[in-house]
Design a protein around this motif. Structure first.
Motif, PDB file in Angstrom:
ATOM      1  N   VAL A  94      -2.604  72.177  32.884  1.00  0.00           N
ATOM      2  CA  VAL A  94      -4.046  72.408  32.782  1.00  0.00           C
ATOM      3  C   VAL A  94      -4.502  73.432  33.817  1.00  0.00           C
ATOM      4  CG1 VAL A  94      -6.294  71.263  32.686  1.00  0.00           C
ATOM      5  CG2 VAL A  94      -4.221  69.945  32.168  1.00  0.00           C
ATOM      6  N   GLY A  95      -5.249  74.426  33.368  1.00  0.00           N
ATOM      7  CA  GLY A  95      -5.800  75.420  34.288  1.00  0.00           C
ATOM      8  C   GLY A  95      -7.213  75.050  34.691  1.00  0.00           C
ATOM      9  N   SER A  96      -8.193  75.735  34.112  1.00  0.00           N
ATOM     10  CA  SER A  96      -9.582  75.587  34.577  1.00  0.00           C
ATOM     11  C   SER A  96     -10.104  74.151  34.614  1.00  0.00           C
ATOM     12  CB  SER A  96     -10.508  76.482  33.748  1.00  0.00           C
ATOM     13  OG  SER A  96     -10.072  76.542  32.424  1.00  0.00           O
ATOM     14  N   ALA A  97      -9.736  73.347  33.620  1.00  0.00           N
ATOM     15  CA  ALA A  97     -10.266  71.971  33.596  1.00  0.00           C
ATOM     16  C   ALA A  97      -9.696  71.108  34.728  1.00  0.00           C
ATOM     17  CB  ALA A  97      -9.983  71.324  32.246  1.00  0.00           C
ATOM     18  N   SER A  98      -8.625  71.575  35.355  1.00  0.00           N
ATOM     19  CA  SER A  98      -8.031  70.774  36.448  1.00  0.00           C
ATOM     20  C   SER A  98      -8.755  71.004  37.771  1.00  0.00           C
ATOM     21  CB  SER A  98      -6.550  71.112  36.626  1.00  0.00           C
ATOM     22  OG  SER A  98      -6.393  72.391  37.228  1.00  0.00           O
ATOM     23  N   LEU A  99      -9.602  72.022  37.826  1.00  0.00           N
ATOM     24  CA  LEU A  99     -10.224  72.376  39.111  1.00  0.00           C
ATOM     25  C   LEU A  99     -11.198  71.307  39.593  1.00  0.00           C
ATOM     26  CD1 LEU A  99     -10.784  76.203  38.538  1.00  0.00           C
ATOM     27  CD2 LEU A  99      -8.992  75.093  39.893  1.00  0.00           C
ATOM     28  N   ASP A 100     -11.748  70.563  38.657  1.00  0.00           N
ATOM     29  CA  ASP A 100     -12.645  69.462  39.021  1.00  0.00           C
ATOM     30  C   ASP A 100     -11.819  68.188  39.075  1.00  0.00           C
ATOM     31  OD1 ASP A 100     -15.032  67.947  39.402  1.00  0.00           O
ATOM     32  OD2 ASP A 100     -14.901  67.378  37.284  1.00  0.00           O
ATOM     33  N   VAL A 101     -11.699  67.620  40.256  1.00  0.00           N
ATOM     34  CA  VAL A 101     -10.797  66.481  40.444  1.00  0.00           C
ATOM     35  C   VAL A 101     -11.176  65.284  39.574  1.00  0.00           C
ATOM     36  CG1 VAL A 101     -11.921  65.522  42.513  1.00  0.00           C
ATOM     37  CG2 VAL A 101      -9.462  65.181  42.150  1.00  0.00           C
TER      38      VAL A 101
ATOM     39  N   THR B 131     -12.507  65.342  36.622  1.00  0.00           N
ATOM     40  CA  THR B 131     -12.014  65.631  35.269  1.00  0.00           C
ATOM     41  C   THR B 131     -10.502  65.426  35.190  1.00  0.00           C
ATOM     42  OG1 THR B 131     -13.752  67.277  35.017  1.00  0.00           O
ATOM     43  CG2 THR B 131     -11.914  67.431  33.476  1.00  0.00           C
ATOM     44  N   PHE B 132      -9.801  65.946  36.193  1.00  0.00           N
ATOM     45  CA  PHE B 132      -8.337  65.839  36.166  1.00  0.00           C
ATOM     46  C   PHE B 132      -7.902  64.371  36.232  1.00  0.00           C
ATOM     47  CE2 PHE B 132      -4.004  66.627  38.051  1.00  0.00           C
ATOM     48  CZ  PHE B 132      -3.482  67.256  36.928  1.00  0.00           C
ATOM     49  N   LYS B 133      -8.611  63.588  37.018  1.00  0.00           N
ATOM     50  CA  LYS B 133      -8.300  62.148  37.098  1.00  0.00           C
ATOM     51  C   LYS B 133      -8.531  61.471  35.740  1.00  0.00           C
ATOM     52  CE  LYS B 133     -10.021  60.026  40.861  1.00  0.00           C
ATOM     53  NZ  LYS B 133     -10.926  59.897  42.054  1.00  0.00           N
ATOM     54  N   GLN B 134      -9.602  61.876  35.081  1.00  0.00           N
ATOM     55  CA  GLN B 134      -9.877  61.304  33.744  1.00  0.00           C
ATOM     56  C   GLN B 134      -8.761  61.681  32.764  1.00  0.00           C
ATOM     57  OE1 GLN B 134     -14.165  62.713  33.946  1.00  0.00           O
ATOM     58  NE2 GLN B 134     -14.342  61.151  32.389  1.00  0.00           N
TER      59      GLN B 134
ATOM     60  N   LYS C 110      -8.701  70.487  27.612  1.00  0.00           N
ATOM     61  CA  LYS C 110      -9.956  69.979  28.183  1.00  0.00           C
ATOM     62  C   LYS C 110     -10.017  68.472  27.973  1.00  0.00           C
ATOM     63  CE  LYS C 110     -11.441  74.306  28.575  1.00  0.00           C
ATOM     64  NZ  LYS C 110     -11.293  74.978  29.824  1.00  0.00           N
ATOM     65  N   LEU C 111     -11.063  67.873  28.563  1.00  0.00           N
ATOM     66  CA  LEU C 111     -11.233  66.418  28.391  1.00  0.00           C
ATOM     67  C   LEU C 111     -11.397  66.047  26.927  1.00  0.00           C
ATOM     68  CD1 LEU C 111     -13.589  64.694  30.980  1.00  0.00           C
ATOM     69  CD2 LEU C 111     -11.225  64.112  30.347  1.00  0.00           C
ATOM     70  N   ASN C 112     -12.025  66.948  26.147  1.00  0.00           N
ATOM     71  CA  ASN C 112     -12.293  66.589  24.751  1.00  0.00           C
ATOM     72  C   ASN C 112     -11.140  66.855  23.789  1.00  0.00           C
ATOM     73  OD1 ASN C 112     -12.406  69.334  24.446  1.00  0.00           O
ATOM     74  ND2 ASN C 112     -14.606  69.439  24.088  1.00  0.00           N
ATOM     75  N   ASN C 113     -10.043  67.455  24.273  1.00  0.00           N
ATOM     76  CA  ASN C 113      -8.919  67.659  23.337  1.00  0.00           C
ATOM     77  C   ASN C 113      -7.588  67.118  23.856  1.00  0.00           C
ATOM     78  OD1 ASN C 113      -8.122  69.602  25.200  1.00  0.00           O
ATOM     79  ND2 ASN C 113      -8.621  71.352  23.912  1.00  0.00           N
ATOM     80  N   ILE C 114      -7.571  66.661  25.113  1.00  0.00           N
ATOM     81  CA  ILE C 114      -6.286  66.259  25.706  1.00  0.00           C
ATOM     82  C   ILE C 114      -5.640  65.092  24.944  1.00  0.00           C
ATOM     83  CG2 ILE C 114      -7.386  64.805  27.505  1.00  0.00           C
ATOM     84  CD1 ILE C 114      -4.967  65.564  29.298  1.00  0.00           C
ATOM     85  N   GLU C 115      -6.461  64.156  24.490  1.00  0.00           N
ATOM     86  CA  GLU C 115      -5.896  62.984  23.843  1.00  0.00           C
ATOM     87  C   GLU C 115      -5.141  63.365  22.565  1.00  0.00           C
ATOM     88  OE1 GLU C 115      -8.607  59.760  23.197  1.00  0.00           O
ATOM     89  OE2 GLU C 115      -7.101  58.593  22.090  1.00  0.00           O
ATOM     90  N   GLU C 116      -5.793  64.175  21.716  1.00  0.00           N
ATOM     91  CA  GLU C 116      -5.103  64.525  20.456  1.00  0.00           C
ATOM     92  C   GLU C 116      -3.907  65.422  20.722  1.00  0.00           C
ATOM     93  OE1 GLU C 116      -7.523  66.535  17.583  1.00  0.00           O
ATOM     94  OE2 GLU C 116      -8.383  67.931  19.028  1.00  0.00           O
ATOM     95  N   ILE C 117      -3.961  66.229  21.768  1.00  0.00           N
ATOM     96  CA  ILE C 117      -2.817  67.099  22.082  1.00  0.00           C
ATOM     97  C   ILE C 117      -1.639  66.243  22.564  1.00  0.00           C
ATOM     98  CG2 ILE C 117      -1.956  68.880  23.687  1.00  0.00           C
ATOM     99  CD1 ILE C 117      -4.780  70.186  23.453  1.00  0.00           C
ATOM    100  N   LEU C 118      -1.925  65.300  23.463  1.00  0.00           N
ATOM    101  CA  LEU C 118      -0.842  64.460  24.006  1.00  0.00           C
ATOM    102  C   LEU C 118      -0.186  63.582  22.938  1.00  0.00           C
ATOM    103  CD1 LEU C 118      -2.240  63.339  27.476  1.00  0.00           C
ATOM    104  CD2 LEU C 118      -0.332  64.891  27.054  1.00  0.00           C
ATOM    105  N   LYS C 119      -0.940  63.326  21.873  1.00  0.00           N
ATOM    106  CA  LYS C 119      -0.392  62.468  20.816  1.00  0.00           C
ATOM    107  C   LYS C 119       0.530  63.223  19.861  1.00  0.00           C
ATOM    108  CE  LYS C 119      -3.799  58.764  20.642  1.00  0.00           C
ATOM    109  NZ  LYS C 119      -5.074  58.349  20.031  1.00  0.00           N
ATOM    110  N   VAL C 120       0.546  64.545  19.968  1.00  0.00           N
ATOM    111  CA  VAL C 120       1.386  65.340  19.064  1.00  0.00           C
ATOM    112  C   VAL C 120       2.865  65.111  19.405  1.00  0.00           C
ATOM    113  CG1 VAL C 120       1.987  67.702  18.349  1.00  0.00           C
ATOM    114  CG2 VAL C 120      -0.408  67.093  18.785  1.00  0.00           C
TER     115      VAL C 120
END
Ligand code: 13P
Length: 229
Positions: free
Chosen positions: A207-214, A216-219, A189-199
């Motif tokens: 991304v599944g459900s969170a990608s459905l809103d363009v 959000t996906f752009k962010q 999700k938007l609130n966890n992507i940063e820490e996940i990508l830093k691993v």
């Protein structure tokens, strides 16, 4: 870094076209962006891949689409082994490996999904890896267009992603098996992507459900751009 959207059984052709138009209003810089819409929304676009495909050019396979149909839209990217196909559609490892071989021969970029169920995760990392290895039987881990997606089944669509520690230890173990990119998927999700990508050993996200809103996906892509790896 790779940021991929799996629409699953969401969106029409019209909606997917509008989505792509909006998505492309930003500069991806060096982020590889991928979008996997349903079959009916496939069209020629360098971002678009198929969620599935039958391992044949064409033939008597009711309800499936093969290479001929994918080629019509110049599709050269595919998802293989997603847990929803393994578990809901009962795809066996043998069949999944057959698909992999077929699309590898056709030089497709393959996002190959693996992931353990909760009862295995509860037994600890050793059992998780043992399980994941069974999902890699028959898969060429050196294939140059292979991308692995680690998606723990219990984190998909639940809103509860794996913990940073779980992602770290699992990707570390998968890295011992392949030097190809390894994506994480499961309630990104938007609130966890940063820490996940830093691993460490996380080379992107599926991304599944969170990608459905363009929007959000752009962010999410913007966040990926800011993380220098
Ligand atoms: O299965 C997934 C992507 O392939 C993940 O789905 P969610 O992001 O909805 O959990």
């Amino acid at each position: 870094m790779i940021v991929a959207a799996n629409f699953k059984m969401h969106k029409t052709r019209k909606e997917t076209k509008e989505y792509l138009k909006k998505l492309k209003s930003i500069n991806f810089e060096d982020i590889k962006v991928r979008v996997f819409p349903p079959f009916t929304a496939l069209f020629e676009d360098e971002l678009i891949g198929a969620q599935n495909g039958y391992p044949a050019i064409n033939g008597a396979y009711t309800g499936e689409i093969g290479l001929e149909q994918l080629k019509e839209f110049n599709i050269n990217k595919i998802l293989i082994g997603h847990s929803e196909r393994r578990n809901i559609l009962n795809e066996s490892q043998e069949f999944i490996a057959k698909k992999f071989e077929f699309f590898k021969k056709e030089n497709f970029e393959i996002i190959y999904c693996i992931g353990e169920p909760l009862e295995i995760r509860k037994k600890g990392i050793k059992e998780v890896i043992k399980y994941l290895k069974t999902q890699l039987i028959g898969i060429d881990l050196n294939y140059q267009k292979l991308i692995i997606a680690y998606e723990p089944v219990w984190a998909i669509g639940t809103g509860v992603s794996a913990s940073i520690e779980e992602i770290k230890e699992t990707h570390y173990e998968i890295r011992k098996l392949t030097n190809r990119p390894i994506l994480y998927g499961g309630s990104v999700k938007l609130n966890n992507i940063e820490e996940i990508l830093k691993v460490e050993n996380v080379d992107g996200v599926l991304v599944g459900s969170a990608s459905l809103d363009v929007k959000t996906f752009k962010q999410m892509i913007q966040i990926a751009k800011e993380i220098k790896k």
